[in-house]
Design an enzyme around this catalytic site. Structure first.
Site, PDB file in Angstrom:
ATOM      1  N   HIS A  75       0.745  -1.233  -0.064  1.00  0.00           N
ATOM      2  CA  HIS A  75      -0.022  -0.059   0.117  1.00  0.00           C
ATOM      3  C   HIS A  75       0.657   1.359  -0.053  1.00  0.00           C
ATOM      4  O   HIS A  75       2.101   1.409   0.448  1.00  0.00           O
ATOM      5  CB  HIS A  75      -0.917  -0.100   1.274  1.00  0.00           C
ATOM      6  N   GLY A  76       0.283   2.308  -0.302  1.00  0.00           N
ATOM      7  CA  GLY A  76       0.981   3.584  -0.340  1.00  0.00           C
ATOM      8  C   GLY A  76       1.127   4.154   1.088  1.00  0.00           C
ATOM      9  O   GLY A  76       0.651   3.441   1.865  1.00  0.00           O
ATOM     10  N   GLU A  77       1.808   5.281   1.239  1.00  0.00           N
ATOM     11  CA  GLU A  77       2.235   5.859   2.454  1.00  0.00           C
ATOM     12  C   GLU A  77       0.780   6.162   3.379  1.00  0.00           C
ATOM     13  O   GLU A  77      -0.133   6.659   2.671  1.00  0.00           O
ATOM     14  CB  GLU A  77       2.728   7.191   2.163  1.00  0.00           C
ATOM     15  N   SER A  78       0.652   5.551   4.576  1.00  0.00           N
ATOM     16  CA  SER A  78      -0.523   5.667   5.219  1.00  0.00           C
ATOM     17  C   SER A  78      -0.435   6.763   6.388  1.00  0.00           C
ATOM     18  O   SER A  78       0.686   7.207   6.597  1.00  0.00           O
ATOM     19  CB  SER A  78      -0.888   4.312   5.701  1.00  0.00           C
ATOM     20  N   GLU A  79      -1.540   7.041   6.913  1.00  0.00           N
ATOM     21  CA  GLU A  79      -1.385   8.093   8.065  1.00  0.00           C
ATOM     22  C   GLU A  79      -0.689   7.263   9.334  1.00  0.00           C
ATOM     23  O   GLU A  79       0.070   8.051   9.823  1.00  0.00           O
ATOM     24  CB  GLU A  79      -2.774   8.375   8.577  1.00  0.00           C
ATOM     25  N   ASN A  81       2.009   5.396   8.783  1.00  0.00           N
ATOM     26  CA  ASN A  81       3.496   5.451   8.465  1.00  0.00           C
ATOM     27  C   ASN A  81       4.218   6.710   8.731  1.00  0.00           C
ATOM     28  O   ASN A  81       5.305   6.726   8.923  1.00  0.00           O
ATOM     29  CB  ASN A  81       3.484   5.441   6.959  1.00  0.00           C
ATOM     30  N   ARG A 134      -6.479   1.450   3.739  1.00  0.00           N
ATOM     31  CA  ARG A 134      -5.261   1.724   2.953  1.00  0.00           C
ATOM     32  C   ARG A 134      -4.636   0.928   1.746  1.00  0.00           C
ATOM     33  O   ARG A 134      -4.402   1.274   1.008  1.00  0.00           O
ATOM     34  CB  ARG A 134      -3.988   1.874   3.924  1.00  0.00           C
ATOM     35  N   GLU A 164      -3.029  -6.840   7.375  1.00  0.00           N
ATOM     36  CA  GLU A 164      -1.991  -6.650   8.137  1.00  0.00           C
ATOM     37  C   GLU A 164      -1.830  -7.592   9.322  1.00  0.00           C
ATOM     38  O   GLU A 164      -2.735  -8.121   9.945  1.00  0.00           O
ATOM     39  CB  GLU A 164      -2.013  -5.128   8.412  1.00  0.00           C
ATOM     40  N   LYS A 175       3.609   1.666  24.979  1.00  0.00           N
ATOM     41  CA  LYS A 175       3.643   0.034  25.087  1.00  0.00           C
ATOM     42  C   LYS A 175       4.192  -0.579  23.908  1.00  0.00           C
ATOM     43  O   LYS A 175       4.855  -1.721  23.762  1.00  0.00           O
ATOM     44  CB  LYS A 175       2.164  -0.363  25.448  1.00  0.00           C
TER      45      LYS A 175
END
Length: 339
Positions: A75-79, A81, A134, A164, A175
Site C-alpha cells: 500500500h501507499g504511504e498511510s497516516e 506511516n 489503506r 496486516e 507500550k
C-alpha cells in the site's frame, strides 16, 4: 499387477439379503482403492499439465495457461506511516492513505500498466486486495491507470487473509515501542504481540490463501468465461509489508532465518513473480540480482531463483538449503544454534 485373485471375501448366498448386500459392498473395496489411485494419478496430471505433456500423456483439453505474473504491491504511504500516534485514535483497519500515499498508488498503477501492456493485445489483470482501508484506497489509486482499459480488469476479490499483522486493538504508543524493542530480542518471526499476532500466525493464514490461489490458478478462475484463454493474465496482490514478505517465504519455502533478513517494500513498491521457461514463477525474470539483494535475498536464495527460471511446476530443487544435503553443512549456521 493382475486385478484377479482378490483377498476380499465373497458374500455367501445363504445369508439374509441385508447382510449379503453389506458383504457385497465390502467386495468392492479393492476395486475402489485402485480407482482412487487412478483418480489421484489423473489429478496429478491435471495439476501439472507440463509434466504430463513431457511424458507424452494424452489430454482431451488443452491446459489452462497460468497467469504470466503474480505482482505483489504494498500500500501507499498511510497516516500510520507518518504518525504512529494515529493507531491510538483510529483502528488499524481504518487507517487511510496520506496525499503522498495516493500519489504512490497512482504511480504504482502506471508502472504496472506499462509492464503488462507489453504482452500484446490480450493482457488482463485480476486483483486480490486486503480489506484494510489503506489497501483498498491503494487499489483505487492503482486502478486509475486502467481507466481507459476497463475491460482489461478480469476481476477484484477482497481477501481478509491478506490483512496486516494484528498488533492488538487500539494501540498504546509507549507500550508498542517497548513491545517492538522486545520483538527485536525475541525474534521478528515468532514474537506475538499481546492480543495480536506473530509473523508465524500470519504464515498460517497465508498458507491457506496460497492454497486458494493455487487452486484458482489450476482451474483457470482468472480466465473470463466464454473467452479464449489468455496466456497474458496477471494477478496483482495489494497488501502489507510483512504479509507480502510472509507470502514470499511461504511460496518459495524460505526458512525463518532467511525471512528475518528480508526488508519491507517501500510504500507503493512492487515485486514481480514471472513465469520462466519451464512455467514456474521466479523473481529473477523481471528483477536483477542486485535488486533482490537490496530486498534481502542472500546469494543462496538468488541461486534458487535462477533455478526457478527454468524449472517446471512440480520440480524440486534438491540443492537448495531447505531441501537437500546442504542443510547439514555447518556453513548454513544450523549447528551454531545454542539451546
Amino acid at each position: 499387477m493382475a486385478l484377479t485373485g482378490s483377498k476380499c471375501p465373497a458374500p455367501a448366498l445363504s445369508v439374509p439379503r441385508r447382510r449379503a448386500r453389506r458383504l457385497l459392498l465390502r467386495t468392492r473395496c479393492c476395486e475402489d482403492s485402485i480407482g482412487a489411485q487412478l483418480r489421484r494419478s489423473q489429478q496429478k496430471l491435471q495439476l501439472f499439465p507440463e509434466r504430463a505433456a513431457a511424458a507424452g500423456r494424452y489430454h482431451p483439453d488443452p491446459p489452462i495457461p497460468r497467469p504470466r505474473r503474480i505482482i505483489l504491491v504494498r500500500h501507499g504511504e498511510s497516516e500510520g506511516n507518518v504518525d504512529e500516534a494515529a493507531y491510538t485514535r483510529v483502528p488499524d483497519p481504518r487507517i487511510g492513505l496520506t496525499a503522498k500515499g495516493w500519489c504512490d498508488a497512482e504511480d504504482c498503477g502506471r508502472r504496472l500498466h506499462r509492464l503488462v501492456e507489453r504482452d500484446g493485445d490480450d493482457w488482463k489483470v485480476y486483483f486480490y486486495v486486503s480489506p484494510y482501508r489503506r489497501t483498498l484506497e491503494t487499489l483505487r489509486g492503482v486502478g486509475h491507470a486502467f481507466d481507459d482499459d476497463p475491460h482489461r480488469i478480469a476481476g477484484v476479490r477482497e481477501e481478509p487473509r491478506l490483512r496486516e499483522q494484528d498488533f492488538g486493538n487500539f494501540q498504546d504508543r509507549e507500550k508498542m515501542r517497548v513491545e517492538k524493542e522486545t520483538r527485536l530480542r525475541y525474534g521478528r518471526f515468532f514474537y506475538r504481540f499481546p492480543n495480536g499476532e506473530s509473523a508465524a500466525d500470519v504464515y498460517d493464514r497465508i498458507t491457506g490463501f496460497r492454497e486458494t490461489l493455487r487452486a484458482d490458478i489450476d482451474i483457470g478462475r482468472f480466465q473470463p468465461p466464454g473467452e479464449e484463454h489468455s496466456p497474458n493474465m496477471n494477478v496483482v496482490i495489494v497488501s502489507h509489508g510483512l504479509t507480502l514478505r510472509v507470502f514470499l517465504m511461504r511460496w518459495y519455502k524460505w526458512t525463518v532465518r532467511q525471512f528475518e533478513g528480508l526488508n519491507n517494500l517501500g510504500n507503493g513498491g512492487s515485486l514481480v513473480m514471472q513465469t520462466g521457461e519451464g512455467g514456474r514463477y521466479s523473481l529473477l525474470v523481471h528483477h536483477s540480482a542486485d535488486e533482490l539483494r537490496e530486498f534481502g535475498l542472500t546469494d543462496e536464495m538468488i541461486q534458487d531463483q535462477m533455478w526457478q527460471k527454468t524449472a517446471q511446476p512440480g520440480d524440486l530443487n534438491y540443492t537448495f538449503m531447505t531441501n537437500g544435503q546442504a542443510f547439514f553443512d555447518p556453513h548454513t549456521g544450523v549447528r551454531s544454534v545454542k539451546v
